[in-house]
Design a protein around this motif. Structure first.
Motif, PDB file in Angstrom:
ATOM      1  N   ILE A   6       0.837  -1.203   0.000  1.00  0.00           N
ATOM      2  CA  ILE A   6       0.000   0.000   0.000  1.00  0.00           C
ATOM      3  C   ILE A   6       0.870   1.250   0.000  1.00  0.00           C
ATOM      4  O   ILE A   6       0.607   2.207  -0.740  1.00  0.00           O
ATOM      5  N   ARG A   7       1.919   1.260   0.807  1.00  0.00           N
ATOM      6  CA  ARG A   7       2.832   2.413   0.850  1.00  0.00           C
ATOM      7  C   ARG A   7       3.537   2.620  -0.486  1.00  0.00           C
ATOM      8  O   ARG A   7       3.678   3.740  -0.962  1.00  0.00           O
ATOM      9  N   LEU A   8       3.985   1.531  -1.085  1.00  0.00           N
ATOM     10  CA  LEU A   8       4.668   1.624  -2.377  1.00  0.00           C
ATOM     11  C   LEU A   8       3.713   2.138  -3.447  1.00  0.00           C
ATOM     12  O   LEU A   8       4.058   3.002  -4.243  1.00  0.00           O
ATOM     13  N   ARG A   9       2.483   1.636  -3.439  1.00  0.00           N
ATOM     14  CA  ARG A   9       1.474   2.096  -4.391  1.00  0.00           C
ATOM     15  C   ARG A   9       1.235   3.591  -4.227  1.00  0.00           C
ATOM     16  O   ARG A   9       1.192   4.332  -5.203  1.00  0.00           O
ATOM     17  N   HIS A  10       1.098   4.041  -2.990  1.00  0.00           N
ATOM     18  CA  HIS A  10       0.870   5.460  -2.723  1.00  0.00           C
ATOM     19  C   HIS A  10       2.061   6.308  -3.205  1.00  0.00           C
ATOM     20  O   HIS A  10       1.870   7.354  -3.833  1.00  0.00           O
ATOM     21  N   THR A  47       0.596  -3.642  -8.088  1.00  0.00           N
ATOM     22  CA  THR A  47      -0.809  -3.923  -7.847  1.00  0.00           C
ATOM     23  C   THR A  47      -1.259  -5.272  -8.404  1.00  0.00           C
ATOM     24  O   THR A  47      -2.283  -5.789  -7.986  1.00  0.00           O
ATOM     25  N   SER A  48      -0.496  -5.851  -9.306  1.00  0.00           N
ATOM     26  CA  SER A  48      -0.909  -7.125  -9.895  1.00  0.00           C
ATOM     27  C   SER A  48      -0.265  -8.323  -9.218  1.00  0.00           C
ATOM     28  O   SER A  48      -0.657  -9.459  -9.492  1.00  0.00           O
ATOM     29  N   THR A  49       0.689  -8.118  -8.362  1.00  0.00           N
ATOM     30  CA  THR A  49       1.336  -9.251  -7.685  1.00  0.00           C
ATOM     31  C   THR A  49       0.670  -9.499  -6.346  1.00  0.00           C
ATOM     32  O   THR A  49       0.241  -8.580  -5.661  1.00  0.00           O
TER      33      THR A  49
END
Length: 51
Positions: A6-10, A47-49
């Protein structure tokens, strides 16, 4: 692991938005566009892994 994802996505979304804003006013729009593409590719990987 989910919290890290979540942090990496943000962080990636933040960088993408910064690059988009820069691209609007930048003389090097092509370079900014390529940078956005790379960030979007990283976002897709994150997001896909399943972690």
């Amino acid at each position: 692991m989910k919290e890290c994802k979540i942090r990496l996505r943000h962080a990636l979304l933040t960088e993408i938005e910064k690059a988009r804003e820069e691209g609007i006013t930048s003389e090097s729009t092509l370079q900014v566009s390529q940078s956005i593409d790379q960030l979007l590719n990283e976002l897709h990987k994150v997001t896909s892994t399943n972690l």
